[in-house]
Motif scaffolding. Structure first.
Motif: not given
Length: 170
Positions: A28-50
């Motif tokens: 969904g509505d996810v905006i991520m900058g530079d040099n970020c990391s999203v590790w194993f089994n992490a969830v970023i859920r921008g389905d109902v808002n940003y």
């Protein structure tokens, strides 16, 4: 391959040199900058808002980032470390923040810059965590000022995760 999905015509986007683990989920509505990391089994859920995430931020294993429908988006600053199994929901994390392992930060909370949220702490709705302090407990309370060493750790830790993520890009 990570699970990357649009929701209602909104596609997740991220900047340069980001690492997203093979079993991470970003929708969904996810905006991520530079040099970020999203590790194993992490969830970023921008389905109902940003969800907005700054540069050099790491979302560690099993963490969940979400928001509240029509009410609370999630804003995460630069140089933020979100520990293993933490839950960050509909709140604001300013720059140079550490959310400890298993901690919860709830809707409309504001965590100012240079704050440590201890492992297992629960920051209740609408709480403001003042810059320069350690917060711990259930509910989270201001415990003591962070030390100069802890302040330096808050600056250094995100760069460590940039380095760790480089090991998976080779």
């Amino acid at each position: 391959m990570p699970l990357i999905l649009p929701v209602k015509d909104k596609n997740p986007t991220w900047g340069s040199d980001c690492y997203i683990a093979e079993n991470a989920t970003i929708v969904g509505d996810v905006i991520m900058g530079d040099n970020c990391s999203v590790w194993f089994n992490a969830v970023i859920r921008g389905d109902v808002n940003y969800i907005k995430i700054g540069n050099n931020t790491n979302i560690q294993d099993g963490a969940v980032i979400h928001c509240t429908y029509m009410h609370a988006g999630t804003d995460i600053g630069n140089n933020v470390s979100i520990g293993h199994n933490a839950l960050v929901h509909g709140c604001v994390l300013q720059d140079n923040v550490l959310v400890g392992m298993g901690a919860i930060v709830m809707d409309y909370a504001v965590v100012e810059s240079f704050v440590i949220i201890a492992a297992g702490a629960i920051v209740l709705e609408k709480t403001v965590c003042e810059s320069g302090y350690l917060y711990a407990g259930i509910p989270a309370k201001k415990i003591k000022p962070i030390t100069d060493e802890q302040r330096e750790m808050l600056k250094r830790l995100p760069n460590n995760y940039v380095m760790y993520s480089s090991w998976f890009k080779e």
